[in-house]
Design an enzyme around this catalytic site. Structure first.
Site, PDB file in Angstrom:
ATOM      1  N   LYS A   1       0.721  -1.379  -0.416  1.00  0.00           N
ATOM      2  CA  LYS A   1      -0.356   0.142  -0.235  1.00  0.00           C
ATOM      3  C   LYS A   1       1.048   1.542   0.156  1.00  0.00           C
ATOM      4  O   LYS A   1       1.726   0.886   0.878  1.00  0.00           O
ATOM      5  CB  LYS A   1      -0.662   0.062   1.256  1.00  0.00           C
ATOM      6  CG  LYS A   1      -1.777  -0.852   1.629  1.00  0.00           C
ATOM      7  CD  LYS A   1      -3.060  -0.953   2.649  1.00  0.00           C
ATOM      8  CE  LYS A   1      -4.181  -1.606   3.207  1.00  0.00           C
ATOM      9  NZ  LYS A   1      -5.325  -1.233   2.324  1.00  0.00           N
TER      10      LYS A   1
ATOM     11  N   ARG B   1      -9.916 -11.869   2.362  1.00  0.00           N
ATOM     12  CA  ARG B   1     -11.048 -13.006   2.097  1.00  0.00           C
ATOM     13  C   ARG B   1     -10.477 -13.593   1.564  1.00  0.00           C
ATOM     14  O   ARG B   1     -10.906 -15.097   1.727  1.00  0.00           O
ATOM     15  CB  ARG B   1     -11.742 -12.177   0.235  1.00  0.00           C
ATOM     16  CG  ARG B   1     -10.152 -12.344  -0.396  1.00  0.00           C
ATOM     17  CD  ARG B   1     -10.995 -11.668  -1.441  1.00  0.00           C
ATOM     18  NE  ARG B   1     -10.329  -9.736  -1.938  1.00  0.00           N
ATOM     19  CZ  ARG B   1     -11.618  -8.989  -2.391  1.00  0.00           C
ATOM     20  NH1 ARG B   1     -11.339  -9.260  -3.930  1.00  0.00           N
ATOM     21  NH2 ARG B   1     -11.022  -7.912  -2.589  1.00  0.00           N
TER      22      ARG B   1
HETATM   23  N1  BES Z   1      -7.808  -4.245   4.592  1.00  0.00           N
HETATM   24  C1  BES Z   1      -8.324  -3.549   3.429  1.00  0.00           C
HETATM   25  C2  BES Z   1      -9.678  -3.216   3.307  1.00  0.00           C
HETATM   26  C3  BES Z   1      -9.781  -1.545   3.134  1.00  0.00           C
HETATM   27  C4  BES Z   1      -8.637  -0.205   2.076  1.00  0.00           C
HETATM   28  C5  BES Z   1     -10.182  -1.515   3.922  1.00  0.00           C
HETATM   29  C6  BES Z   1      -8.934   0.921   2.358  1.00  0.00           C
HETATM   30  C7  BES Z   1     -10.342   0.795   4.882  1.00  0.00           C
HETATM   31  C8  BES Z   1      -9.913   1.569   3.706  1.00  0.00           C
HETATM   32  C9  BES Z   1      -7.997  -4.724   2.178  1.00  0.00           C
HETATM   33  O1  BES Z   1      -7.501  -5.680   2.681  1.00  0.00           O
HETATM   34  C10 BES Z   1      -7.817  -4.245   1.205  1.00  0.00           C
HETATM   35  O2  BES Z   1      -6.410  -3.800   1.416  1.00  0.00           O
HETATM   36  N2  BES Z   1      -8.431  -4.411   0.053  1.00  0.00           N
HETATM   37  C11 BES Z   1      -8.020  -4.290  -0.766  1.00  0.00           C
HETATM   38  C12 BES Z   1      -8.506  -4.788  -2.464  1.00  0.00           C
HETATM   39  C13 BES Z   1      -8.299  -5.177  -3.909  1.00  0.00           C
HETATM   40  C14 BES Z   1      -7.145  -5.072  -3.566  1.00  0.00           C
HETATM   41  C15 BES Z   1      -8.850  -5.679  -4.288  1.00  0.00           C
HETATM   42  C16 BES Z   1      -9.229  -2.375  -1.286  1.00  0.00           C
HETATM   43  O3  BES Z   1     -10.133  -2.426  -1.066  1.00  0.00           O
HETATM   44  O4  BES Z   1      -7.943  -2.213  -2.143  1.00  0.00           O
HETATM   45 MN    MN Z   2      -5.057  -5.550   2.088  1.00  0.00          MN
END
Ligand code: BES
Ligand code: MN
Ligand code: ZN
Length: 484
Positions: free
Chosen positions: A265, A339
């Site tokens: 990230k 997931r």
């Molecule tokens: N923990 C995050 C979800 C999240 C992202 C919560 C931003 C709050 C703010 C999750 O594990 C994640 O990183 N999801 C990705 C999925 C994508 C890679 C398909 C997302 O939502 O960007």
């Molecule tokens: Mn994630």
């Protein structure tokens, strides 16, 4: 906090502050006189969340009276009462009030109203600054006792239930707010064990060796990038006499920190990803409340927990893992880790014999785009369980919105090399994430709650400090309580 229930009494309650709910355009009869000048001056209108503090009001034994604006009568729900009571309690706490009392009006004094009020005041006492060592801590002022002035049947147990749920929500927040260097997956498992021990529940922690024997390849693939081992935690509640054969599982995503892994990230805001275990924290709190409230349905709490790190052993985009279900998964993005751990947790819950599954997860940024921070997204394969869940959420005052998880979203996860890919593109990201989980659920009745936008408050509100909200703990508990 000491809790007490007494008969309605406006003028005779001895307290530091008496809270009175004031509706717009319809002041309380008993107070009409005392308030008429304030009303006429326009200072008190009854607008929602308008808080007016009166000192040494004539005719009252209470040292202060707080007029809490409730807005329009017809629009006043349990969620509004919760907000109003919490905002009032936070204001009064800040003024140093120790003993507070609440008089609930006719029609707004049901067991649900009483329970929500008690819960709100207890939750209002929580502060996120435990690790501050200097004097500007907000936590130093505390409300010591709460008196509810209302009459009716079932109110004693409503007071007790509100207390239990409020304390459980604060436990959830204590766990959720812990920094990721302290709250590792094993530390999270230890918190679950400590809660279980204190409340007479059984709790088992599967370590990595055990998970390897069982074949939890989806969870282990995420865990392998971190020096901190992952775990699967199972907490069991059994009623004295079950009302049905149903075995409910509540499952919470427990990623103690989500860097994204190799699909890392951006650094800006990454510190917030310590909250990626809020689903798990809500399960621990809910299991505590369930142990104390003793509903008549079996409940199994399941917590898959890992740290998602980009270590030298980390899984790569392109890896293919075999999940506990036997299905193979192509890892297309290591940041879609929630997931993956949920897939194994859900398969395991089914193997344990659970008949109804509800999972909560800070799963996607896409749900935040869709619903903002106001509502959690709900996905389901079963109208009956969905109906129960939405009813539970309503009585808990937690706002939820039903989202689609049709077969089209499953199509987005197709890949050439494995049974399923772990991402489906940007569009409809919350629904394709749900479709991924659904693949492992099969036909078992299931609800998935995406709490990415609601589990953590980014800005302090009058009713809550910045930090964890404990959502959907209230809905978990109501679902179990209302299970017939
Ligand atoms: N923990 C995050 C979800 C999240 C992202 C919560 C931003 C709050 C703010 C999750 O594990 C994640 O990183 N999801 C990705 C999925 C994508 C890679 C398909 C997302 O939502 O960007
Ligand atoms: Mn994630
Ligand atoms: Zn995550």
């Amino acid at each position: 906090m000491k809790l007490e229930l007494i008969a309605p009494d406006l003028t005779g309650v001895d307290c530091d502050a008496l809270l009175l709910v004031e509706f717009e355009a319809s002041p309380r009869g008993e107070l009409a006189e005392a308030l008429s000048t304030l009303r006429e001056s326009g200072e008190v209108t009854g607008k929602f969340l308008e808080l007016t503090l009166l000192h040494s009001p004539a005719g009252f034994k209470a040292r202060r009276v707080l007029l809490a604006g409730a807005g329009k009568r017809g629009k006043f729900e349990i969620a509004s009462l919760w907000k109003l009571a919490a905002a009032s309690a936070r204001l009064l706490k800040g003024k140093g009030a120790k003993k507070i009392a609440v008089v609930l009006e006719d029609g707004f004094d049901s067991p649900e109203h009483v329970s929500a009020t008690v819960q709100a005041v207890i939750e209002a006492s929580w502060e996120p600054d435990r690790l501050k060592t200097n004097a500007d801590k907000d936590g130093s002022r505390e409300i010591e006792s709460l008196t509810i002035c209302a009459a009716g049947s079932g109110l004693e147990s409503a007071v007790a239930a509100g207390g239990i749920i409020g304390e459980a929500a604060n436990l959830t927040r204590d766990i959720a707010v812990e920094p990721p260097n302290k709250l590792t997956p094993m530390a999270l498992a230890a918190r679950a064990q400590a809660m279980a021990k204190a409340n007479g529940l059984s709790c088992e922690v599967l370590d990595q060796d055990r998970m390897r024997q069982l074949g939890m390849g989806a969870l282990l693939g995420v865990a392998q990038g971190s020096a901190e081992p992952g775990a699967m935690v199972i907490i069991e509640y059994k009623p004295e006499k079950a009302a049905s054969d149903a075995r409910l599982a509540i499952i919470g995503k427990g990623v103690t920190f989500d860097t994204g892994g190799i699909s890392i990230k951006p650094s800006e805001g990454m510190e917030k990803m310590k909250y990626d275990m809020c689903g798990a924290a809500a399960v621990i709190g809910a299991m505590q409340a369930i142990a104390q409230l003793r509903p008549s349905v079996s409940v199994t709490g399941v917590i898959p927990t890992v740290e998602n790190m980009p270590g030298s052993k980390a899984q790569r985009p392109g890896d293919i893992v075999t999940s506990l279900s036997g299905k193979t998964i192509e890892i297309l993005n290591t940041d879609a880790e929630g997931r993956l751990i949920l897939a194994d947790a859900i398969t395991y819950a089914k193997q344990l014999g659970c008949t109804h599954l509800v999972n909560a997860a800070t799963l996607t940024g896409a749900i935040v785009v869709a619903l903002g921070n106001h509502q959690s997204g709900v996905f389901s394969n079963d109208d009956a369980l969905l109906g129960r869940w939405m009813a539970a959420a309503k009585s808990a005052g937690e706002k939820m919105w039903h989202m689609p998880v049709d077969d089209e979203y499953r199509e987005m996860l197709k890949t050439v090399y494995a049974d399923i890919g772990n991402v489906g593109g940007r569009a409809g990201g919350a629904s394709s994430a749900a479709a991924f989980i659904r693949e492992f659920v099969g036909d078992t009745p299931w609800v998935h709650v995406d709490i990415a936008g609601t589990a953590w408050l980014d800005d302090a509100k009058p009713w809550m400090p910045k930090g964890p909200s404990a959502i959907p703990l209230g809905s978990f508990v109501k679902l179990a309580q209302e299970w017939k």
